[in-house]
Design an enzyme around this catalytic site. Structure first.
Site, short mmCIF file in Angstrom:
data_model
loop_
_atom_site.label_atom_id
_atom_site.label_comp_id
_atom_site.label_asym_id
_atom_site.label_seq_id
_atom_site.Cartn_x
_atom_site.Cartn_y
_atom_site.Cartn_z
N GLU A 1 11.00 -3.97 5.61
CA GLU A 1 10.00 -3.54 6.60
C GLU A 1 10.46 -3.74 8.05
OE1 GLU A 1 7.90 -1.78 5.44
OE2 GLU A 1 7.17 -2.52 3.53
N TYR B 1 0.81 -1.23 0.00
CA TYR B 1 0.00 0.00 0.00
C TYR B 1 0.84 1.27 0.00
CZ TYR B 1 1.22 -0.50 4.92
OH TYR B 1 1.91 -0.67 6.08
N GLY B 2 2.16 1.16 -0.07
CA GLY B 2 3.01 2.35 0.01
C GLY B 2 4.12 2.33 -1.02
N THR B 3 5.36 2.38 -0.55
CA THR B 3 6.50 2.52 -1.45
C THR B 3 6.82 1.26 -2.24
OG1 THR B 3 8.12 1.96 0.25
CG2 THR B 3 7.51 4.30 0.03
N LEU B 4 6.11 0.15 -1.99
CA LEU B 4 6.29 -1.07 -2.78
C LEU B 4 5.32 -1.14 -3.97
CD1 LEU B 4 6.83 -3.55 0.16
CD2 LEU B 4 8.48 -3.07 -1.67
#
Length: 149
Positions: free
Chosen positions: A74, A8-11
Protein backbone atom coordinates in the site's frame (compact mmCIF):
# COMPACT_ATOMS: atom_id res chain seq x y z
CA UNK A 1 2.15 -8.93 18.19
CA UNK A 2 -1.18 -9.47 16.45
CA UNK A 3 -2.98 -6.86 14.33
CA UNK A 4 -6.35 -6.79 12.63
CA UNK A 5 -6.88 -5.27 9.22
CA UNK A 6 -10.01 -4.50 7.22
CA UNK A 7 -9.53 -4.99 3.46
CA UNK A 8 -11.89 -3.79 0.73
CA UNK A 9 -10.11 -4.24 -2.62
CA UNK A 10 -7.43 -6.42 -4.16
CA UNK A 11 -6.57 -8.01 -0.78
CA UNK A 12 -10.02 -9.62 -0.48
CA UNK A 13 -10.25 -13.41 -0.73
CA UNK A 14 -10.09 -14.43 -4.38
CA UNK A 15 -8.55 -11.16 -5.52
CA UNK A 16 -5.09 -10.61 -7.04
CA UNK A 17 -3.21 -9.58 -3.88
CA UNK A 18 -4.89 -11.90 -1.40
CA UNK A 19 -1.80 -14.12 -1.34
CA UNK A 20 -0.19 -11.50 0.91
CA UNK A 21 -2.71 -12.58 3.57
CA UNK A 22 -1.85 -16.29 3.22
CA UNK A 23 -0.65 -16.50 6.84
CA UNK A 24 -3.47 -14.37 8.23
CA UNK A 25 -6.58 -15.61 10.02
CA UNK A 26 -9.88 -14.72 8.34
CA UNK A 27 -12.20 -13.28 11.01
CA UNK A 28 -15.21 -12.49 8.85
CA UNK A 29 -17.02 -10.03 6.60
CA UNK A 30 -17.71 -6.45 7.59
CA UNK A 31 -19.59 -3.44 6.22
CA UNK A 32 -18.39 -0.08 7.57
CA UNK A 33 -20.45 2.89 8.61
CA UNK A 34 -21.46 4.98 5.56
CA UNK A 35 -18.77 7.63 5.85
CA UNK A 36 -16.39 6.79 2.99
CA UNK A 37 -15.99 7.16 -0.74
CA UNK A 38 -14.39 4.47 -2.87
CA UNK A 39 -12.34 5.92 -5.73
CA UNK A 40 -10.85 4.19 -8.74
CA UNK A 41 -7.06 4.24 -8.86
CA UNK A 42 -6.59 2.20 -12.03
CA UNK A 43 -6.74 -1.52 -11.31
CA UNK A 44 -7.48 -1.08 -7.62
CA UNK A 45 -9.67 1.05 -5.36
CA UNK A 46 -8.82 3.56 -2.67
CA UNK A 47 -11.06 4.49 0.23
CA UNK A 48 -11.22 8.08 1.45
CA UNK A 49 -12.78 9.25 4.69
CA UNK A 50 -15.29 11.59 3.09
CA UNK A 51 -18.60 10.59 1.63
CA UNK A 52 -21.67 8.57 2.51
CA UNK A 53 -20.74 5.09 1.28
CA UNK A 54 -20.29 1.99 3.43
CA UNK A 55 -17.30 -0.13 2.40
CA UNK A 56 -17.82 -3.86 1.97
CA UNK A 57 -14.85 -5.98 2.99
CA UNK A 58 -13.25 -8.55 5.24
CA UNK A 59 -11.31 -8.53 8.50
CA UNK A 60 -8.13 -10.55 9.04
CA UNK A 61 -5.76 -11.07 11.97
CA UNK A 62 -2.07 -11.09 11.12
CA UNK A 63 1.31 -10.65 12.75
CA UNK A 64 3.61 -7.64 12.53
CA UNK A 65 5.52 -9.14 9.58
CA UNK A 66 2.27 -9.55 7.67
CA UNK A 67 1.26 -5.97 8.43
CA UNK A 68 4.63 -4.74 7.15
CA UNK A 69 4.05 -6.65 3.89
CA UNK A 70 0.72 -4.86 3.49
CA UNK A 71 2.40 -1.54 4.30
CA UNK A 72 4.85 -2.13 1.43
CA UNK A 73 2.05 -3.05 -1.00
CA UNK A 74 0.00 0.00 0.00
CA UNK A 75 3.09 2.24 -0.06
CA UNK A 76 2.34 3.31 3.52
CA UNK A 77 2.66 6.10 4.57
CA UNK A 78 3.22 7.83 1.21
CA UNK A 79 0.27 6.62 -0.91
CA UNK A 80 -1.99 5.29 1.85
CA UNK A 81 -2.31 6.01 5.54
CA UNK A 82 -3.63 3.62 8.17
CA UNK A 83 -6.49 4.45 10.54
CA UNK A 84 -8.35 2.44 13.16
CA UNK A 85 -11.84 1.24 12.29
CA UNK A 86 -14.37 -0.39 14.63
CA UNK A 87 -15.50 -3.86 13.52
CA UNK A 88 -17.46 -6.67 15.20
CA UNK A 89 -14.07 -8.41 15.67
CA UNK A 90 -12.47 -5.45 17.43
CA UNK A 91 -10.54 -2.47 16.15
CA UNK A 92 -8.85 -3.03 12.78
CA UNK A 93 -6.52 -1.04 10.56
CA UNK A 94 -7.93 0.25 7.29
CA UNK A 95 -5.78 1.73 4.50
CA UNK A 96 -7.04 5.12 3.30
CA UNK A 97 -5.88 6.75 0.08
CA UNK A 98 -3.88 9.96 0.59
CA UNK A 99 -3.56 11.19 -2.98
CA UNK A 100 -5.49 13.80 -4.92
CA UNK A 101 -9.03 12.53 -5.44
CA UNK A 102 -10.75 15.35 -7.27
CA UNK A 103 -10.27 13.80 -10.69
CA UNK A 104 -10.80 10.17 -9.61
CA UNK A 105 -13.94 8.24 -10.53
CA UNK A 106 -16.03 7.34 -7.50
CA UNK A 107 -17.18 3.74 -7.31
CA UNK A 108 -20.79 3.49 -6.17
CA UNK A 109 -21.87 0.95 -3.59
CA UNK A 110 -18.54 0.50 -1.79
CA UNK A 111 -18.21 -3.11 -3.00
CA UNK A 112 -15.09 -3.76 -5.11
CA UNK A 113 -16.05 -7.39 -5.81
CA UNK A 114 -19.44 -6.42 -7.21
CA UNK A 115 -17.72 -4.01 -9.58
CA UNK A 116 -15.06 -6.40 -10.88
CA UNK A 117 -17.53 -9.29 -11.16
CA UNK A 118 -19.58 -7.37 -13.73
CA UNK A 119 -17.55 -6.63 -16.89
CA UNK A 120 -20.01 -3.93 -18.00
CA UNK A 121 -19.79 -2.11 -14.67
CA UNK A 122 -16.04 -2.53 -14.77
CA UNK A 123 -15.75 -0.86 -18.17
CA UNK A 124 -18.24 1.87 -17.19
CA UNK A 125 -16.12 2.70 -14.12
CA UNK A 126 -12.96 2.76 -16.24
CA UNK A 127 -11.38 -0.44 -14.88
CA UNK A 128 -9.43 -1.93 -17.76
CA UNK A 129 -7.93 -4.84 -15.84
CA UNK A 130 -7.88 -6.03 -12.26
CA UNK A 131 -4.19 -6.92 -12.07
CA UNK A 132 -2.82 -4.60 -9.44
CA UNK A 133 0.28 -2.78 -10.78
CA UNK A 134 1.40 -2.17 -7.17
CA UNK A 135 1.97 -5.92 -6.86
CA UNK A 136 5.37 -5.93 -8.46
CA UNK A 137 8.68 -7.24 -7.16
CA UNK A 138 10.47 -4.73 -4.99
CA UNK A 139 14.11 -4.60 -4.06
CA UNK A 140 14.62 -4.93 -0.33
CA UNK A 141 16.61 -2.02 1.04
CA UNK A 142 18.59 -2.34 4.23
CA UNK A 143 16.48 0.20 6.12
CA UNK A 144 13.17 -1.62 5.42
CA UNK A 145 13.74 -3.74 8.51
CA UNK A 146 13.67 -0.69 10.79
CA UNK A 147 11.16 -1.42 13.56
CA UNK A 148 9.81 2.15 13.43
CA UNK A 149 8.44 1.65 9.89
Amino acid sequence: MQHQVFVYGTLLRGEVNHELLAGAQFLGPHRTAPCFSLVLLGAYPGAVRTGATALVGEVFRLDTGGLRQLDRLEEYPRLYTRRRLPTPYGSAWVYLYRGHRGDRARLPGGDWRALVADPQSCRAAGVRHTRDPKNRPRRQSTWCNDSSA
